[in-house]
Scaffold this active site. Sequence first.
Site, PDB file in Angstrom:
ATOM      1  N   ASP A 134      16.881 -46.685 -23.614  1.00  0.00           N
ATOM      2  CA  ASP A 134      16.455 -45.788 -24.681  1.00  0.00           C
ATOM      3  C   ASP A 134      16.639 -46.530 -26.004  1.00  0.00           C
ATOM      4  O   ASP A 134      17.348 -47.553 -26.066  1.00  0.00           O
ATOM      5  CB  ASP A 134      17.314 -44.519 -24.633  1.00  0.00           C
ATOM      6  CG  ASP A 134      17.042 -43.586 -25.785  1.00  0.00           C
ATOM      7  OD1 ASP A 134      15.864 -43.256 -26.019  1.00  0.00           O
ATOM      8  OD2 ASP A 134      18.008 -43.206 -26.474  1.00  0.00           O
ATOM      9  N   ASP A 154      16.847 -44.936 -29.850  1.00  0.00           N
ATOM     10  CA  ASP A 154      17.739 -44.290 -30.823  1.00  0.00           C
ATOM     11  C   ASP A 154      19.052 -43.877 -30.174  1.00  0.00           C
ATOM     12  O   ASP A 154      19.065 -43.123 -29.203  1.00  0.00           O
ATOM     13  CB  ASP A 154      17.065 -43.049 -31.415  1.00  0.00           C
ATOM     14  CG  ASP A 154      15.758 -43.377 -32.092  1.00  0.00           C
ATOM     15  OD1 ASP A 154      15.787 -43.953 -33.185  1.00  0.00           O
ATOM     16  OD2 ASP A 154      14.694 -43.062 -31.516  1.00  0.00           O
ATOM     17  N   ASP A 171      21.573 -42.407 -24.109  1.00  0.00           N
ATOM     18  CA  ASP A 171      22.704 -41.750 -24.765  1.00  0.00           C
ATOM     19  C   ASP A 171      22.646 -40.234 -24.631  1.00  0.00           C
ATOM     20  O   ASP A 171      23.482 -39.541 -25.199  1.00  0.00           O
ATOM     21  CB  ASP A 171      22.740 -42.120 -26.249  1.00  0.00           C
ATOM     22  CG  ASP A 171      21.527 -41.567 -26.996  1.00  0.00           C
ATOM     23  OD1 ASP A 171      20.394 -41.736 -26.499  1.00  0.00           O
ATOM     24  OD2 ASP A 171      21.708 -40.952 -28.069  1.00  0.00           O
TER      25      ASP A 171
END
Length: 236
Positions: A9, A11, A175
């Site tokens: 991922d 961000d 995250d």
Amino acid sequence: MRYSVITFDLDGTMVDTADEIAEAANRTLAEFGVPRQDPAMITGFIGHGARHMMMRLMAHVLLEQPERADTLRPDAVLARLDAHYGATAGLTAKPYPGCRDALRTLREHGVRVACLTNKEHRYATKVLRSCGLADMLDYVVGGDLLPQKKPDPAGLHHVLGVLGGQTHRAAHVGDSRTDVETARAAGAEAWAVPWGYNSGEPIQLAHPDRVFNSLPEIAELVVEANRAWGYAPALS
């Protein structure tokens, strides 16, 4: 386990973009006469895409200032958010510690690496370029490159199709709960980092297969696992 493809991922996983996202949100609100909001609060709303973040932020503002309901219209606000993030994307983004080293190590050992994000493709590539990461990835899939976004597994399957990997030899690192669900839906391992944006929820509550305390730790595990199998996928 032998690993051939690792997807990340963007961000909150590879890159810290909270400040520039919060700045875009505040510039958007300013157009509608809303005072700047606490960037830390806005960061707590990040984790399920820019639209979801902005809708939560508007809900917060309207809860405190219901008289703005007639002027703070979702369609208009979201359109301006897109314009403002176009201006702030990549301005203050910073790779998390060890990001470059982890990507370099994986590729040096023959593992393909890709970015799989729900951020619009043009903004994702802009952020990656500004952080010096674009040339360290084999492939990038932004949220508007395909009809489906995470947690739909289509993006991860697409990456594996392009890079020639198999789901049982792949892991997705993220995250957020969305990333964990994406990996599970695709049949890949679900790996997580604890420092990103998950709408304020500890990532452990999403029950990933592993939680890593650094990005180099991920590379070390993959290299050691492949070495134990006497396996190093060849780059083509």
